[in-house]
Design a protein around this motif. Structure first.
Motif, mmCIF file in Angstrom:
data_model
loop_
_atom_site.group_PDB
_atom_site.id
_atom_site.type_symbol
_atom_site.label_atom_id
_atom_site.label_comp_id
_atom_site.label_asym_id
_atom_site.label_seq_id
_atom_site.Cartn_x
_atom_site.Cartn_y
_atom_site.Cartn_z
ATOM 1 N N MET A 1 0.867 -1.190 0.000
ATOM 2 C CA MET A 1 0.000 0.000 0.000
ATOM 3 C C MET A 1 0.886 1.217 0.000
ATOM 4 S SD MET A 1 -3.352 0.074 0.859
ATOM 5 C CE MET A 1 -4.563 1.257 0.979
ATOM 6 N N GLU A 209 -3.587 -4.610 4.303
ATOM 7 C CA GLU A 209 -3.962 -3.212 4.504
ATOM 8 C C GLU A 209 -5.406 -3.087 4.958
ATOM 9 O OE1 GLU A 209 -1.409 -3.775 2.252
ATOM 10 O OE2 GLU A 209 -0.240 -2.609 3.668
ATOM 11 N N ASN A 285 3.463 -7.470 5.561
ATOM 12 C CA ASN A 285 3.468 -6.523 6.677
ATOM 13 C C ASN A 285 2.332 -6.762 7.662
ATOM 14 O OD1 ASN A 285 2.065 -5.166 4.156
ATOM 15 N ND2 ASN A 285 1.058 -4.336 5.960
ATOM 16 N N ASP A 330 5.234 -1.051 6.786
ATOM 17 C CA ASP A 330 4.810 -1.798 5.589
ATOM 18 C C ASP A 330 6.009 -2.394 4.859
ATOM 19 O OD1 ASP A 330 3.252 -2.899 3.569
ATOM 20 O OD2 ASP A 330 2.898 -0.996 2.533
HETATM 21 CA CA CA Z 1 1.506 -3.795 2.365
#
Ligand code: CA
Length: 697
Positions: A1, A209, A285, A330
Motif C-alpha cells: 500500500m 492493509e 506486513n 509496511d
Molecule cells: Ca503492504
C-alpha cells in the motif's frame, strides 16, 4: 500500500535427474497428459536444461530467471525487432510473467483473465475469463493485477482477484476445477502467481492493509482438494492456535492483535526446493502498520515480514528468518525469493536471497535459516545496518514515531514485486531500486473497521515532522551477493522500472516507466538496445525458442503500485496493455499512440459545501477512494482522474458512489460505509482539487 499523506505527495509517493530429458516426445505416458505441453515433476525439476521453454514463474525452481539461449546476443541484438504483439484489452496494470510450453505462450491479464497464443505466430488459441466480481476491486490495494499462471500436467492455473484458484485445460482453455481460496466477501485478493510443489498447487493472498490474517494454501493440482494451509500469523488465542509453531509465534504478540487479522499476507513470492523438500514463503506486513497500535506490549510479531520455510509435503514449520522484526513501516518480505549455490568464505552454501522492501539485500542459508549477510542496497533511514545475529540496528525515532517522521524507504519499498534475475556467469543479481520516503503519522484514535483499510495512518496530519523527505530516484543495479556490493548501476529518468531477465549471451533485459524495454551488457551495464512502447513496462521479460528462433516476450501495461504514486507520470505511462514479442529481424508494427489528454478544465458543477466539508471530504477520500483514484484525487491513469469529472457525472455522483451505477466497470458501491452527506463532502473535496489544478482556490 502506498500512500501520500497531505502535503507529502512526493513522499511516496528442483530430484535428481534423468539427464537431458526430452519432453513432449512420443512417450505414451506423456501423451496421456496432453501430448506436447506435458509438464510433470521431473520436467519441472530439470527446467534449466529445457532451453526453449519458460515452464515456471521464475523459469526454474530456483527462480533465477536466467536463460541458456544465445541467438540474441551482443553481435545480433541490433536486429532485434517486434515479431508480433497481442492486445490485452485493458489500460490497467500488467505484471504477469508469461509461461512458454512447447510453442505456446500463456499469460494472465487484468481481472485475472487468462490467454493462450501460438508463441511463434501470435495466433490466439483461447481466452478464459473467470468473471471476477468487479465490486471486489474495493479490497485491492494496488490495481486488479495478476503476476501470471502456473503450468502442470496439461493444465494452466491462475489465482483470481476475488480469491479463487482456477485450473483450465491447456489445450482448450476449458475450466477443469476452481475453488474459493479465501472467505467469500472478506477483504482478501489474489494477485500472485501460483507455484507447483510436490504435486500441489500453492497460492497465497493479499489484504493486510484491510485487516486480514495471512495464509498460504496447497491444493492437489489434479483435483483441487485442499491439502494443507499455513497461517503466517497467530489467530485469536481463545480459539487455540492451529500448530505448535503458531503457539510459539503468539508469544511474540500482545494486545488484541487478531481483531484486525494481524496481517502477514503472502501475496507474491513462494519458492520450492525439491531436494530439501522445502517451500519458502515471503510474508507481508502487519495490520495495522504500526507496532504500538497493533501489538501495544511489543514483541517481534512473528511471522510478519519474514521468510518462512515449511515442508512441502505437509506445510509443517521448519525455520523462519524475520527481515523486519515488529514491522512498523509496511516492509513486507514478499519480494522475489531466489535460490542459488554461492561460495561464501571458501564453502559452498545453498542460499536463498531476497531484496525486500526494507532496503537490505539478504543472503540466508536455505537449509537452516542461518543469516549469512545483509547489506543496504538503497539509502534507508529506518536502520543503520544489520548486526551479526541478523537483526536490524534501528533508528529509534523511526520505531517510536512519537513525532511523525519521513521514513525511507516509503511503503512502496526500495524494491517491490518486480522479479530479479541472477546470472551464474557474472555472479550478479539484477533488480530495480527505488529511493523514496513517506511521512509516517500514526492515527492515535485508530480502531478496526472491517469495511475499510486498516493501516492506522493519520491521513490529515499537518504538523511537525522529523527527517528529510528523500528525493525520488531509481535505477537498475547489478549486485554481487557474495561481496554484498553494487557492481554497476543505470540511473533512470523516471525512478520506476520493472523486473529483469538475464541470458547466457551476457544480456540483461528490463522495462521502465517511460515505456522503454532495454538490453544491457550483463558485466558492466552498457546499453545495447532499446524499444519504445506507448505504456510503461513493469513486468519482467522472458525468453524462449520455437523452431530455432529465439524470442523475448514482455507484458507492457502500467498499473499496480506504480500508478498510485503520483509523480507527474500521469497519463503518459498508461495506455493500451499488450503482450510484446521480439525476435531477430522482427518487423511488426504497433498502432499510433493514444493522444495525450487535454488539460484539466475548471469545474462548472455547483455544489453547496463549506471549507469544513472539503476538509472532511479529504479525510474520507483518504480512507475510501485514494487506493484506486490516486493520492490527492490525481489518478495515475488506470481509473478516472476525478478532477476531470464532468458536470453530467457530478450530477449523478451520489448514485455512482452509493447506488453502484458503475459497478460493472469496477466501481463498487460504498453504501454500507458512506452516507449521502459524506459523499457530498468527498465530492466537495474532488471539486476543490479540480479548482486547485487549474489555479483556482
Ligand atoms: Ca503492504
Amino acid at each position: 500500500m502506498h500512500l501520500a499523506p497531505r502535503r507529502s505527495l512526493a513522499a511516496f509517493l528442483v530430484f535428481s535427474l534423468v539427464g537431458t530429458l526430452a519432453c513432449g516426445d512420443s512417450d505414451r505416458g506423456i501423451d496421456m497428459l496432453g501430448g506436447a505441453g506435458a509438464v510433470d515433476d521431473a520436467r519441472l525439476a530439470n527446467a534449466d536444461a529445457d532451453e526453449e521453454n519458460w515452464l515456471t514463474y521464475g523459469r526454474t525452481y530456483k527462480e533465477q530467471r536466467h536463460s541458456p539461449l544465445t541467438q540474441i546476443n551482443e553481435a545480433t541484438i541490433g536486429r532485434l525487432g517486434l515479431a508480433w504483439w497481442a492486445p490485452m484489452g485493458t489500460i490497467r496494470g500488467l505484471e504477469a510473467t508469461p509461461l512458454v510450453v512447447d510453442g505456446k505462450i500463456f499469460v494472465t491479464s487484468s481481472w485475472s483473465i487468462m490467454h493462450a497464443f501460438d508463441a511463434a505466430t501470435g495466433e490466439q488459441l483461447w481466452t478464459y475469463d473467470p468473471q471476477v466480481n468487479r465490486a471486489h476491486a474495493r479490497y485491492v490495494c494496488c490495481d486488479v493485477v495478476n503476476r501470471g499462471p502456473a503450468f502442470y500436467r496439461g493444465k494452466v492455473y491462475a489465482g483470481t482477484i476475488d480469491g479463487r484458484m482456477v485450473s483450465v485445460a491447456a489445450e482448450t482453455g476449458e475450466l477443469v476445477w476452481e475453488t474459493q481460496t479465501t472467505p467469500e466477501g472478506e477483504a482478501y485478493a489474489v494477485t500472485g502467481a501460483p507455484r507447483i510443489a510436490d504435486g500441489k498447487i500453492l497460492i497465497g493472498n493479499g489484504g493486510a492493509e484491510y485487516g486480514v490474517r495471512g495464509y498460504v494454501t496447497a491444493y492437489d493440482a489434479e483435483t483441487g482438494e485442499e491439502d494443507w494451509r499455513v497461517y503466517t500469523v497467530p489467530g485469536d488465542p481463545a480459539d487455540g492456535q492451529e500448530t505448535a509453531a503458531l503457539e510459539e509465534a503468539a508469544k511474540t504478540w500482545s494486545g488484541d492483535w487478531w481483531q484486525a487479522g494481524g496481517g502477514g499476507t503472502a501475496w507474491d513470492s513462494m519458492v520450492y526446493d525439491p531436494e530439501l523438500g522445502l517451500v519458502y514463503i515471503g510474508v507481508g506486513n502487519g495490520s495495522p502498520w504500526y507496532e504500538r497500535i497493533r501489538s501495544p506490549g511489543g514483541g517481534d510479531n512473528l511471522y510478519l515480514s519474514s521468510i518462512l520455510a515449511v515442508r512441502a509435503s505437509d506445510g509443517e514449520y521448519v525455520w523462519h528468518y524475520q527481515t523486519t522484526p515488529a514491522d512498523n513501516w509496511d516492509y513486507t518480505a514478499t519480494q522475489p525469493l531466489m535460490l542459488a549455490e554461492l561460495e561464501i568464505d571458501g564453502r559452498e552454501r545453498k542460499v536463498i536471497m531476497q531484496a525486500p522492501k526494507n532496503g537490505f539485500f539478504y543472503v540466508i542459508d536455505r537449509e537452516t535459516g542461518e543469516f549469512l549477510s545483509g547489506e543496504a542496497f538503497a539509502d534507508v533511514n529506518w536502520a543503520t545496518g544489520i548486526d551479526e545475529d541478523g537483526r536490524p540496528i534501528e533508528n529509534p525515532a523511526a520505531r517510536s514515531l512519537e513525532t511523525p517522521m519521513h521514513v525511507a524507504p516509503g511503503p512502496n519499498g526500495s524494491h517491490n514485486w518486480h522479479p530479479m534475475s541472477y546470472s551464474p556467469q557474472t555472479g550478479y543479481v539484477y533488480f530495480p531500486v527505488y529511493e523514496h520516503s513517506m511521512l509516517h503519522a500514526i492515527d492515535e484514535d485508530w480502531e478496526y473497521d472491517r469495511s475499510t483499510i486498516n493501516i492506522g495512518a493519520n491521513f490529515t496530519y499537518d504538523g511537525e515532522t522529523v527527517g528529510e523527505e528523500m528525493p525520488m530516484v531509481g535505477r537498475l543495479v547489478a549486485w554481487d551477493p557474495v561481496s554484498q556490493q553494487e557492481v554497476w548501476r543505470v540511473e533512470h529518468p523516471n525512478p520506476l522500472s520493472g523486473g529483469t531477465l538475464s541470458t547466457a549471451s551476457g544480456l540483461v533485459f528490463q522495462g521502465r516507466a517511460d515505456g522503454q524495454l532495454r538490453a544491457y551488457r550483463a558485466t558492466d551495464g552498457h546499453l545495447l538496445w532499446s524499444f519504445q512502447h506507448e505504456t510503461g513496462i513493469a513486468a519482467a521479460p522472458v525468453t524462449y525458442a520455437v523452431d530455432g528462433t529465439q524470442y523475448v516476450a514482455v507484458m507492457a501495461g502500467w498499473g499496480g503500485p506504480e500508478v498510485l504514486i503520483n509523480m507527474g507520470l500521469g497519463d503518459g505511462a498508461t495506455g493500451p496493455g499488450r503482450l510484446l514479442v521480439f525476435a531477430l529481424d522482427g518487423a511488426a508494427t504497433l498502432p499510433e499512440p493514444m493522444p495525450p489528454l487535454p488539460p484539466i478544465e475548471a469545474p462548472t458543477f455547483e455544489l453547496a459545501a463549506s471549507a469544513t466539508d472539503v476538509e472532511a471530504g479529504e479525510e474520507l477520500y483518504g480512507l475510501n477512494c485514494w487506493g484506486c483514484h490516486g493520492a490527492a484525487a490525481a489518478s495515475g491513469g488506470i481509473t478516472p482522474d476525478l478532477r476531470r469529472t464532468t458536470a453530467d457525472v457530478h450530477a449523478v455522483f451520489e448514485d455512482i458512489v452509493l447506488g453502484g451505477q458503475r459497478a460493472a466497470l469496477g466501481m463498487p458501491p460504498f453504501d454500507d460505509r458512506l452516507n449521502p452527506d459524506e459523499v457530498r463532502q468527498i465530492q466537495a473535496y474532488v471539486l476543490s482539487r479540480a479548482r486547485e489544478s487549474v489555479g483556482e482556490n
